[in-house]
Design an enzyme around this catalytic site. Structure first.
Site, mmCIF file in Angstrom:
data_model
loop_
_atom_site.group_PDB
_atom_site.id
_atom_site.type_symbol
_atom_site.label_atom_id
_atom_site.label_comp_id
_atom_site.label_asym_id
_atom_site.label_seq_id
_atom_site.Cartn_x
_atom_site.Cartn_y
_atom_site.Cartn_z
ATOM 1 N N LYS A 133 5.211 1.648 8.524
ATOM 2 C CA LYS A 133 3.954 2.702 8.803
ATOM 3 C C LYS A 133 2.679 1.767 9.071
ATOM 4 O O LYS A 133 2.189 1.642 9.990
ATOM 5 C CB LYS A 133 3.563 3.776 7.832
ATOM 6 C CG LYS A 133 2.522 4.693 8.343
ATOM 7 C CD LYS A 133 2.014 5.990 7.439
ATOM 8 C CE LYS A 133 3.307 6.938 7.616
ATOM 9 N NZ LYS A 133 2.664 8.224 7.234
ATOM 10 N N SER A 147 -7.496 4.893 4.571
ATOM 11 C CA SER A 147 -7.389 4.225 3.303
ATOM 12 C C SER A 147 -7.657 2.701 3.453
ATOM 13 O O SER A 147 -8.313 2.355 2.637
ATOM 14 C CB SER A 147 -5.844 4.399 2.718
ATOM 15 O OG SER A 147 -5.798 5.395 1.869
ATOM 16 N N THR A 192 -5.565 12.358 8.219
ATOM 17 C CA THR A 192 -4.296 12.358 8.837
ATOM 18 C C THR A 192 -4.076 13.377 9.981
ATOM 19 O O THR A 192 -3.565 12.987 10.912
ATOM 20 C CB THR A 192 -3.195 12.903 7.647
ATOM 21 O OG1 THR A 192 -3.504 12.134 6.709
ATOM 22 C CG2 THR A 192 -1.897 13.274 8.082
ATOM 23 N N LYS A 222 0.973 -1.135 -0.140
ATOM 24 C CA LYS A 222 0.016 -0.036 -0.150
ATOM 25 C C LYS A 222 0.864 1.346 -0.098
ATOM 26 O O LYS A 222 1.876 1.514 0.876
ATOM 27 C CB LYS A 222 -0.949 -0.102 1.291
ATOM 28 C CG LYS A 222 -1.712 1.036 1.267
ATOM 29 C CD LYS A 222 -3.192 0.874 1.050
ATOM 30 C CE LYS A 222 -4.126 1.876 0.804
ATOM 31 N NZ LYS A 222 -4.083 2.502 -0.474
ATOM 32 N N ASN A 252 -3.448 21.335 4.260
ATOM 33 C CA ASN A 252 -4.560 20.609 4.436
ATOM 34 C C ASN A 252 -3.930 19.771 5.991
ATOM 35 O O ASN A 252 -5.120 19.876 6.618
ATOM 36 C CB ASN A 252 -4.291 19.085 3.442
ATOM 37 C CG ASN A 252 -5.136 17.881 3.687
ATOM 38 O OD1 ASN A 252 -5.461 17.585 5.066
ATOM 39 N ND2 ASN A 252 -6.025 17.590 2.716
ATOM 40 N N LYS A 309 5.387 2.481 -2.980
ATOM 41 C CA LYS A 309 5.407 3.810 -3.452
ATOM 42 C C LYS A 309 5.568 4.061 -4.903
ATOM 43 O O LYS A 309 6.028 3.250 -5.453
ATOM 44 C CB LYS A 309 6.275 4.592 -2.542
ATOM 45 C CG LYS A 309 6.081 6.125 -2.280
ATOM 46 C CD LYS A 309 4.864 6.402 -1.495
ATOM 47 C CE LYS A 309 4.816 7.865 -0.953
ATOM 48 N NZ LYS A 309 4.017 7.813 0.131
#
Ligand code: NAD
Length: 412
Positions: free
Chosen positions: A93, A345, A189, A69, A217, A105
Protein backbone atom coordinates in the site's frame (compact mmCIF):
# COMPACT_ATOMS: atom_id res chain seq x y z
CA UNK A 1 9.07 -22.47 0.71
CA UNK A 2 10.06 -24.37 3.86
CA UNK A 3 12.02 -21.34 5.07
CA UNK A 4 11.18 -20.16 8.59
CA UNK A 5 8.72 -17.28 8.79
CA UNK A 6 7.77 -17.15 5.12
CA UNK A 7 4.29 -15.66 4.79
CA UNK A 8 2.39 -18.27 2.75
CA UNK A 9 -0.56 -15.97 2.09
CA UNK A 10 1.85 -13.28 0.81
CA UNK A 11 3.55 -15.88 -1.39
CA UNK A 12 0.19 -16.87 -2.92
CA UNK A 13 -0.66 -13.24 -3.63
CA UNK A 14 2.70 -12.50 -5.25
CA UNK A 15 2.52 -15.74 -7.24
CA UNK A 16 -0.03 -14.13 -9.58
CA UNK A 17 2.52 -11.63 -10.86
CA UNK A 18 5.78 -13.49 -10.33
CA UNK A 19 5.81 -14.88 -13.90
CA UNK A 20 4.92 -11.53 -15.44
CA UNK A 21 7.83 -9.94 -13.56
CA UNK A 22 10.15 -12.91 -13.94
CA UNK A 23 10.88 -13.03 -10.20
CA UNK A 24 13.73 -15.25 -8.98
CA UNK A 25 14.10 -16.93 -5.59
CA UNK A 26 15.95 -14.01 -3.97
CA UNK A 27 13.18 -11.60 -4.99
CA UNK A 28 10.47 -13.98 -3.76
CA UNK A 29 12.29 -14.33 -0.41
CA UNK A 30 12.53 -10.56 0.04
CA UNK A 31 8.84 -10.17 -0.78
CA UNK A 32 7.49 -12.98 1.39
CA UNK A 33 9.72 -13.22 4.48
CA UNK A 34 9.25 -10.44 7.05
CA UNK A 35 12.38 -8.57 8.06
CA UNK A 36 11.61 -8.57 11.76
CA UNK A 37 9.02 -10.34 13.91
CA UNK A 38 8.38 -9.63 17.58
CA UNK A 39 6.17 -11.99 19.59
CA UNK A 40 5.91 -11.35 23.29
CA UNK A 41 3.71 -11.74 26.34
CA UNK A 42 3.30 -9.09 28.97
CA UNK A 43 1.45 -8.67 32.28
CA UNK A 44 -1.49 -6.35 32.97
CA UNK A 45 -2.84 -5.80 36.49
CA UNK A 46 -6.64 -5.99 36.18
CA UNK A 47 -9.14 -3.92 38.21
CA UNK A 48 -9.73 -7.00 40.40
CA UNK A 49 -6.05 -6.99 41.41
CA UNK A 50 -5.38 -10.19 39.41
CA UNK A 51 -2.52 -10.20 36.91
CA UNK A 52 -3.19 -11.48 33.42
CA UNK A 53 -0.72 -12.10 30.58
CA UNK A 54 -1.49 -11.00 27.01
CA UNK A 55 0.22 -11.97 23.75
CA UNK A 56 1.36 -9.17 21.46
CA UNK A 57 2.95 -8.99 18.03
CA UNK A 58 4.74 -6.47 15.85
CA UNK A 59 5.89 -7.43 12.36
CA UNK A 60 8.09 -5.08 10.33
CA UNK A 61 7.78 -6.63 6.90
CA UNK A 62 10.01 -4.63 4.61
CA UNK A 63 11.83 -1.33 5.14
CA UNK A 64 13.66 -0.88 1.84
CA UNK A 65 11.64 2.25 0.95
CA UNK A 66 11.70 3.85 4.42
CA UNK A 67 10.64 3.33 8.04
CA UNK A 68 7.88 0.76 8.40
CA UNK A 69 4.30 1.93 8.95
CA UNK A 70 1.17 0.12 10.09
CA UNK A 71 -1.59 -0.07 12.67
CA UNK A 72 -2.01 -1.92 15.95
CA UNK A 73 -5.22 -3.95 16.38
CA UNK A 74 -6.84 -5.34 19.53
CA UNK A 75 -8.82 -8.45 18.58
CA UNK A 76 -9.31 -11.98 19.94
CA UNK A 77 -8.39 -13.50 16.57
CA UNK A 78 -5.08 -11.65 16.20
CA UNK A 79 -2.36 -14.18 15.31
CA UNK A 80 1.10 -14.09 13.79
CA UNK A 81 0.11 -15.29 10.31
CA UNK A 82 -2.59 -12.61 10.03
CA UNK A 83 -0.24 -9.89 11.25
CA UNK A 84 2.41 -10.98 8.72
CA UNK A 85 -0.10 -10.74 5.84
CA UNK A 86 -1.36 -7.35 7.01
CA UNK A 87 2.23 -6.05 7.33
CA UNK A 88 2.94 -7.29 3.78
CA UNK A 89 -0.18 -5.51 2.48
CA UNK A 90 0.94 -2.29 4.21
CA UNK A 91 4.29 -2.59 2.38
CA UNK A 92 2.43 -2.78 -0.94
CA UNK A 93 0.00 0.00 0.00
CA UNK A 94 2.72 2.49 0.94
CA UNK A 95 4.59 1.72 -2.29
CA UNK A 96 1.47 2.10 -4.46
CA UNK A 97 0.68 5.57 -3.11
CA UNK A 98 4.36 6.59 -3.21
CA UNK A 99 4.90 7.08 0.52
CA UNK A 100 8.54 6.85 1.66
CA UNK A 101 7.66 3.94 3.95
CA UNK A 102 7.84 0.20 4.28
CA UNK A 103 5.07 -1.83 5.91
CA UNK A 104 4.35 -3.15 9.41
CA UNK A 105 1.44 -4.30 11.58
CA UNK A 106 0.94 -5.20 15.21
CA UNK A 107 -1.67 -6.34 17.64
CA UNK A 108 -2.74 -7.84 20.92
CA UNK A 109 -4.82 -11.01 21.11
CA UNK A 110 -7.65 -9.67 23.26
CA UNK A 111 -11.42 -9.06 23.26
CA UNK A 112 -11.30 -5.38 24.30
CA UNK A 113 -15.03 -5.21 25.17
CA UNK A 114 -14.35 -7.43 28.19
CA UNK A 115 -11.98 -4.92 29.79
CA UNK A 116 -12.44 -1.56 31.50
CA UNK A 117 -10.96 1.65 30.13
CA UNK A 118 -8.28 1.57 32.85
CA UNK A 119 -7.34 -1.98 31.89
CA UNK A 120 -7.15 -1.04 28.18
CA UNK A 121 -4.91 1.89 29.08
CA UNK A 122 -2.56 -0.38 31.07
CA UNK A 123 -2.58 -2.88 28.18
CA UNK A 124 -1.71 -0.15 25.64
CA UNK A 125 1.13 1.14 27.80
CA UNK A 126 2.36 -2.42 28.45
CA UNK A 127 2.42 -3.12 24.71
CA UNK A 128 4.56 -0.03 24.08
CA UNK A 129 6.98 -0.96 26.88
CA UNK A 130 7.59 -4.23 24.99
CA UNK A 131 8.19 -2.67 21.55
CA UNK A 132 9.69 0.73 22.46
CA UNK A 133 13.20 -0.33 21.48
CA UNK A 134 12.02 -1.31 18.00
CA UNK A 135 9.88 1.67 17.00
CA UNK A 136 10.63 5.35 16.34
CA UNK A 137 9.95 8.10 13.80
CA UNK A 138 12.70 6.80 11.53
CA UNK A 139 12.31 3.09 12.36
CA UNK A 140 8.67 1.98 12.62
CA UNK A 141 5.60 4.17 13.11
CA UNK A 142 2.42 2.57 14.58
CA UNK A 143 -1.14 3.89 14.09
CA UNK A 144 -4.72 2.84 15.01
CA UNK A 145 -6.41 -0.21 13.47
CA UNK A 146 -9.36 -2.46 14.44
CA UNK A 147 -10.57 -1.56 17.98
CA UNK A 148 -7.85 1.04 18.61
CA UNK A 149 -8.31 4.80 18.29
CA UNK A 150 -6.85 8.27 18.90
CA UNK A 151 -7.24 7.92 22.68
CA UNK A 152 -5.21 4.69 22.69
CA UNK A 153 -2.56 6.31 20.44
CA UNK A 154 -2.31 9.16 23.00
CA UNK A 155 -1.60 6.66 25.84
CA UNK A 156 0.90 4.80 23.66
CA UNK A 157 2.73 7.99 22.70
CA UNK A 158 2.77 9.18 26.32
CA UNK A 159 4.30 5.88 27.45
CA UNK A 160 6.90 6.02 24.68
CA UNK A 161 7.87 9.61 25.52
CA UNK A 162 8.14 8.78 29.24
CA UNK A 163 10.48 5.88 28.45
CA UNK A 164 12.63 8.04 26.17
CA UNK A 165 12.51 11.20 28.31
CA UNK A 166 11.71 13.47 25.36
CA UNK A 167 8.89 14.46 23.03
CA UNK A 168 8.61 12.28 19.93
CA UNK A 169 5.17 12.87 18.35
CA UNK A 170 6.23 11.54 14.92
CA UNK A 171 6.64 8.05 16.45
CA UNK A 172 2.90 7.32 16.42
CA UNK A 173 0.18 8.65 14.09
CA UNK A 174 -3.59 8.80 14.45
CA UNK A 175 -3.20 10.91 17.58
CA UNK A 176 -5.74 13.46 18.84
CA UNK A 177 -5.19 16.90 17.24
CA UNK A 178 -4.15 18.37 20.62
CA UNK A 179 -1.18 15.97 20.68
CA UNK A 180 -0.10 16.58 17.08
CA UNK A 181 -2.76 14.67 15.11
CA UNK A 182 -3.63 15.84 11.60
CA UNK A 183 -6.75 17.64 10.48
CA UNK A 184 -9.11 15.49 8.36
CA UNK A 185 -7.81 12.19 9.69
CA UNK A 186 -11.20 10.81 10.84
CA UNK A 187 -12.60 10.85 7.31
CA UNK A 188 -9.33 10.54 5.37
CA UNK A 189 -9.92 6.92 4.24
CA UNK A 190 -13.35 7.81 2.87
CA UNK A 191 -12.40 11.03 1.10
CA UNK A 192 -9.32 9.29 -0.32
CA UNK A 193 -11.67 6.67 -1.85
CA UNK A 194 -13.93 9.43 -3.15
CA UNK A 195 -10.95 11.08 -4.91
CA UNK A 196 -10.14 7.72 -6.52
CA UNK A 197 -13.72 7.36 -7.74
CA UNK A 198 -13.74 10.93 -9.07
CA UNK A 199 -10.63 10.12 -11.10
CA UNK A 200 -12.20 6.93 -12.52
CA UNK A 201 -15.85 7.80 -13.08
CA UNK A 202 -16.62 8.67 -16.66
CA UNK A 203 -20.02 10.27 -16.02
CA UNK A 204 -21.04 13.47 -14.24
CA UNK A 205 -21.73 12.94 -10.47
CA UNK A 206 -25.45 13.75 -10.83
CA UNK A 207 -25.81 10.95 -13.39
CA UNK A 208 -23.81 8.42 -11.35
CA UNK A 209 -25.68 6.12 -8.97
CA UNK A 210 -23.90 4.66 -5.95
CA UNK A 211 -24.79 1.89 -3.45
CA UNK A 212 -22.80 1.66 -0.21
CA UNK A 213 -22.64 -1.46 1.98
CA UNK A 214 -21.67 -0.60 5.60
CA UNK A 215 -22.52 2.60 7.44
CA UNK A 216 -19.64 2.85 9.92
CA UNK A 217 -16.67 5.22 9.80
CA UNK A 218 -15.77 4.43 6.18
CA UNK A 219 -19.21 3.71 4.66
CA UNK A 220 -21.07 6.59 6.27
CA UNK A 221 -18.38 9.14 5.42
CA UNK A 222 -17.96 8.07 1.81
CA UNK A 223 -21.75 8.07 1.30
CA UNK A 224 -21.91 11.58 2.84
CA UNK A 225 -18.97 12.95 0.84
CA UNK A 226 -20.14 11.54 -2.50
CA UNK A 227 -23.64 12.85 -1.85
CA UNK A 228 -22.22 16.31 -0.98
CA UNK A 229 -20.33 16.21 -4.30
CA UNK A 230 -23.60 15.54 -6.15
CA UNK A 231 -23.51 11.74 -6.62
CA UNK A 232 -26.85 9.95 -6.41
CA UNK A 233 -26.50 7.55 -3.47
CA UNK A 234 -29.43 5.18 -3.97
CA UNK A 235 -28.85 2.64 -1.18
CA UNK A 236 -26.98 2.23 2.10
CA UNK A 237 -26.93 -0.56 4.68
CA UNK A 238 -25.48 -1.59 8.02
CA UNK A 239 -25.42 -4.91 9.86
CA UNK A 240 -29.10 -4.54 10.88
CA UNK A 241 -30.83 -3.22 7.74
CA UNK A 242 -30.62 -1.42 4.42
CA UNK A 243 -32.61 1.34 2.67
CA UNK A 244 -33.14 2.08 -1.01
CA UNK A 245 -34.63 4.89 -3.10
CA UNK A 246 -33.88 4.92 -6.82
CA UNK A 247 -34.21 8.74 -6.87
CA UNK A 248 -31.38 9.05 -4.32
CA UNK A 249 -31.02 9.55 -0.56
CA UNK A 250 -30.06 12.72 1.30
CA UNK A 251 -27.26 11.22 3.36
CA UNK A 252 -27.06 14.03 5.95
CA UNK A 253 -30.70 13.26 6.82
CA UNK A 254 -30.02 9.52 6.89
CA UNK A 255 -27.16 10.16 9.35
CA UNK A 256 -29.47 12.23 11.60
CA UNK A 257 -32.12 9.48 11.41
CA UNK A 258 -29.56 6.81 12.38
CA UNK A 259 -28.26 8.96 15.26
CA UNK A 260 -31.82 9.38 16.55
CA UNK A 261 -33.09 5.82 16.13
CA UNK A 262 -29.82 3.79 16.06
CA UNK A 263 -31.25 2.29 12.89
CA UNK A 264 -31.35 2.92 9.15
CA UNK A 265 -34.77 1.31 8.69
CA UNK A 266 -38.00 3.33 8.52
CA UNK A 267 -36.24 6.30 6.90
CA UNK A 268 -38.82 8.34 4.95
CA UNK A 269 -39.60 7.44 1.32
CA UNK A 270 -37.37 4.39 1.20
CA UNK A 271 -37.79 0.68 0.66
CA UNK A 272 -36.12 -1.78 2.99
CA UNK A 273 -33.38 -3.75 1.26
CA UNK A 274 -31.29 -6.70 2.46
CA UNK A 275 -27.51 -6.60 2.30
CA UNK A 276 -27.53 -9.33 -0.35
CA UNK A 277 -29.99 -7.36 -2.51
CA UNK A 278 -27.97 -4.15 -2.10
CA UNK A 279 -24.90 -5.85 -3.56
CA UNK A 280 -26.95 -6.99 -6.55
CA UNK A 281 -28.57 -3.61 -7.33
CA UNK A 282 -28.41 -2.06 -10.79
CA UNK A 283 -26.05 0.82 -10.00
CA UNK A 284 -23.08 2.51 -11.62
CA UNK A 285 -20.90 2.20 -8.52
CA UNK A 286 -20.93 -0.34 -5.70
CA UNK A 287 -18.93 0.47 -2.57
CA UNK A 288 -18.44 -2.47 -0.18
CA UNK A 289 -17.40 -0.73 3.06
CA UNK A 290 -18.24 -3.28 5.75
CA UNK A 291 -16.56 -6.68 5.93
CA UNK A 292 -14.37 -9.09 4.00
CA UNK A 293 -15.80 -11.84 1.70
CA UNK A 294 -19.04 -10.11 0.72
CA UNK A 295 -18.80 -10.88 -3.00
CA UNK A 296 -18.09 -14.57 -3.48
CA UNK A 297 -18.51 -17.15 -6.23
CA UNK A 298 -22.13 -17.51 -5.01
CA UNK A 299 -23.24 -13.95 -5.85
CA UNK A 300 -20.52 -12.58 -8.20
CA UNK A 301 -22.55 -13.55 -11.24
CA UNK A 302 -25.50 -11.46 -10.00
CA UNK A 303 -23.53 -8.24 -9.53
CA UNK A 304 -24.76 -5.52 -11.91
CA UNK A 305 -22.57 -2.57 -10.90
CA UNK A 306 -20.22 -1.19 -13.54
CA UNK A 307 -17.51 -0.23 -11.06
CA UNK A 308 -16.70 -1.61 -7.60
CA UNK A 309 -14.67 0.53 -5.21
CA UNK A 310 -13.29 -1.79 -2.51
CA UNK A 311 -13.30 0.40 0.59
CA UNK A 312 -13.44 -2.58 2.98
CA UNK A 313 -10.45 -4.88 3.12
CA UNK A 314 -10.84 -7.94 0.86
CA UNK A 315 -14.60 -7.69 0.24
CA UNK A 316 -14.21 -9.81 -2.94
CA UNK A 317 -12.88 -13.38 -2.84
CA UNK A 318 -10.29 -14.40 -5.50
CA UNK A 319 -12.84 -16.72 -7.22
CA UNK A 320 -15.38 -13.88 -7.37
CA UNK A 321 -12.69 -11.56 -8.72
CA UNK A 322 -12.24 -13.83 -11.75
CA UNK A 323 -15.99 -13.91 -12.38
CA UNK A 324 -16.21 -10.08 -12.19
CA UNK A 325 -13.29 -9.79 -14.58
CA UNK A 326 -15.10 -12.03 -17.09
CA UNK A 327 -18.19 -9.84 -16.72
CA UNK A 328 -16.06 -6.75 -17.49
CA UNK A 329 -16.83 -5.15 -14.14
CA UNK A 330 -14.10 -2.69 -13.18
CA UNK A 331 -12.73 -3.29 -9.68
CA UNK A 332 -10.57 -0.73 -7.86
CA UNK A 333 -8.71 -2.82 -5.27
CA UNK A 334 -8.72 -2.09 -1.53
CA UNK A 335 -4.96 -1.52 -1.36
CA UNK A 336 -5.39 1.75 -3.27
CA UNK A 337 -9.08 2.55 -2.70
CA UNK A 338 -8.72 2.70 1.10
CA UNK A 339 -5.18 4.13 1.25
CA UNK A 340 -6.35 7.68 2.17
CA UNK A 341 -5.90 6.91 5.88
CA UNK A 342 -2.24 5.99 5.59
CA UNK A 343 -1.55 8.98 3.32
CA UNK A 344 -2.91 11.35 5.98
CA UNK A 345 -0.93 9.39 8.60
CA UNK A 346 2.13 10.21 6.51
CA UNK A 347 1.08 13.89 6.49
CA UNK A 348 0.75 13.75 10.28
CA UNK A 349 4.31 12.37 10.53
CA UNK A 350 5.59 15.12 8.18
CA UNK A 351 3.82 17.83 10.23
CA UNK A 352 5.19 16.39 13.52
CA UNK A 353 8.71 16.19 12.06
CA UNK A 354 8.56 19.82 10.93
CA UNK A 355 6.59 21.03 13.97
CA UNK A 356 4.50 22.98 11.47
CA UNK A 357 0.80 22.25 11.08
CA UNK A 358 -1.43 22.43 8.00
CA UNK A 359 -5.05 23.55 7.55
CA UNK A 360 -7.70 20.98 6.58
CA UNK A 361 -7.74 22.49 3.08
CA UNK A 362 -3.98 21.92 2.68
CA UNK A 363 -4.28 18.33 3.94
CA UNK A 364 -7.11 17.55 1.49
CA UNK A 365 -5.41 19.17 -1.51
CA UNK A 366 -2.28 17.11 -0.90
CA UNK A 367 -4.32 13.95 -0.30
CA UNK A 368 -6.12 14.44 -3.61
CA UNK A 369 -2.79 14.77 -5.43
CA UNK A 370 -1.43 11.54 -3.90
CA UNK A 371 -4.58 9.53 -4.61
CA UNK A 372 -5.12 10.72 -8.18
CA UNK A 373 -1.44 10.32 -9.08
CA UNK A 374 -1.57 6.74 -7.82
CA UNK A 375 -4.66 6.01 -9.98
CA UNK A 376 -2.95 7.49 -13.07
CA UNK A 377 0.19 5.47 -12.41
CA UNK A 378 -1.80 2.24 -12.03
CA UNK A 379 -3.81 2.88 -15.19
CA UNK A 380 -0.53 3.18 -17.09
CA UNK A 381 0.76 -0.11 -15.65
CA UNK A 382 -2.57 -1.66 -16.64
CA UNK A 383 -2.05 -0.56 -20.25
CA UNK A 384 1.64 -1.50 -20.34
CA UNK A 385 1.12 -5.01 -18.94
CA UNK A 386 -2.37 -5.53 -20.44
CA UNK A 387 -3.79 -6.72 -17.13
CA UNK A 388 -6.47 -5.81 -14.61
CA UNK A 389 -6.14 -3.23 -11.81
CA UNK A 390 -5.37 -5.78 -9.07
CA UNK A 391 -2.53 -7.36 -11.01
CA UNK A 392 -1.26 -3.87 -11.97
CA UNK A 393 -1.25 -2.88 -8.35
CA UNK A 394 0.92 -5.87 -7.34
CA UNK A 395 3.23 -5.26 -10.31
CA UNK A 396 3.62 -1.58 -9.48
CA UNK A 397 4.28 -2.13 -5.77
CA UNK A 398 6.62 -5.08 -6.26
CA UNK A 399 8.70 -3.20 -8.84
CA UNK A 400 9.16 -0.23 -6.49
CA UNK A 401 10.11 -2.40 -3.50
CA UNK A 402 12.59 -4.45 -5.53
CA UNK A 403 14.13 -1.34 -7.05
CA UNK A 404 14.84 0.00 -3.54
CA UNK A 405 16.30 -3.37 -2.48
CA UNK A 406 18.50 -3.44 -5.60
CA UNK A 407 19.78 0.10 -4.99
CA UNK A 408 20.70 -0.92 -1.44
CA UNK A 409 22.71 -3.84 -2.81
CA UNK A 410 20.34 -6.47 -1.40
CA UNK A 411 19.60 -7.92 -4.84
CA UNK A 412 21.59 -8.40 -7.99
P1 NAD B 1 -16.88 0.28 11.37
O1 NAD B 1 -16.87 -0.78 12.43
O2 NAD B 1 -16.91 1.70 11.76
O3 NAD B 1 -18.15 0.04 10.39
C1 NAD B 1 -18.49 -1.19 9.83
C2 NAD B 1 -19.91 -1.06 9.28
O4 NAD B 1 -20.26 -2.26 8.62
C3 NAD B 1 -20.99 -0.84 10.36
O5 NAD B 1 -21.93 0.08 9.87
C4 NAD B 1 -21.64 -2.22 10.49
O6 NAD B 1 -22.99 -2.12 10.91
C5 NAD B 1 -21.55 -2.66 9.06
N1 NAD B 1 -21.69 -4.10 8.88
C6 NAD B 1 -21.22 -5.11 9.65
N2 NAD B 1 -21.61 -6.27 9.15
C7 NAD B 1 -22.33 -6.00 8.03
C8 NAD B 1 -22.98 -6.78 7.05
N3 NAD B 1 -23.00 -8.11 7.13
N4 NAD B 1 -23.59 -6.14 6.05
C9 NAD B 1 -23.59 -4.80 5.97
N5 NAD B 1 -23.00 -4.01 6.85
C10 NAD B 1 -22.38 -4.61 7.86
O7 NAD B 1 -15.63 -0.07 10.44
P2 NAD B 1 -14.89 0.91 9.42
O8 NAD B 1 -13.76 1.56 10.11
O9 NAD B 1 -15.90 1.71 8.70
O10 NAD B 1 -14.24 -0.16 8.42
C11 NAD B 1 -14.99 -0.77 7.38
C12 NAD B 1 -14.04 -1.55 6.48
O11 NAD B 1 -13.06 -0.67 5.94
C13 NAD B 1 -13.25 -2.68 7.15
O12 NAD B 1 -13.07 -3.70 6.21
C14 NAD B 1 -11.93 -2.02 7.46
O13 NAD B 1 -10.88 -2.98 7.58
C15 NAD B 1 -11.76 -1.15 6.23
N6 NAD B 1 -10.82 -0.04 6.43
C16 NAD B 1 -11.08 0.94 7.34
C17 NAD B 1 -10.20 2.00 7.47
C18 NAD B 1 -10.47 3.13 8.45
O14 NAD B 1 -9.78 4.14 8.36
N7 NAD B 1 -11.47 3.03 9.32
C19 NAD B 1 -9.04 2.04 6.69
C20 NAD B 1 -8.80 1.03 5.75
C21 NAD B 1 -9.72 0.00 5.64
Amino acid sequence: MEKDNVCIDCYNQIDKVSKLLNLGQAELDILTIPKRILTFSFPVKLDSGDIRYFTGYRVQFNDARGPTKGGIRFHPEVNLEEIKTLAFLMTLKCAVVNLPYGGAKGGIMVEPKRFSEEEIEKMSRGYIREINGFIGADIDIPAPDVNTDAKIMAWMLDEYEKLKGRHAPATITGKPIALGGSKAREFSTSIGGAYVLQELADKKPKKTTVAVQGFGNVGMNIARILNEWGYKVIAVSDSKSGIYNKKGLKIQDVIKHKEKTSNLSKFKNTKEISNEALLELKTDVLVPAALEDQITKKNADKIKAKLILEMANRPITPEADDILLDKNIFVMPDILANAGGVVVSYFEWVQNSQNFYWSEKEVLERLKTYMTNAVKELSKVCTDFKCDMRASLYINAVKKILEAERLRGNLR
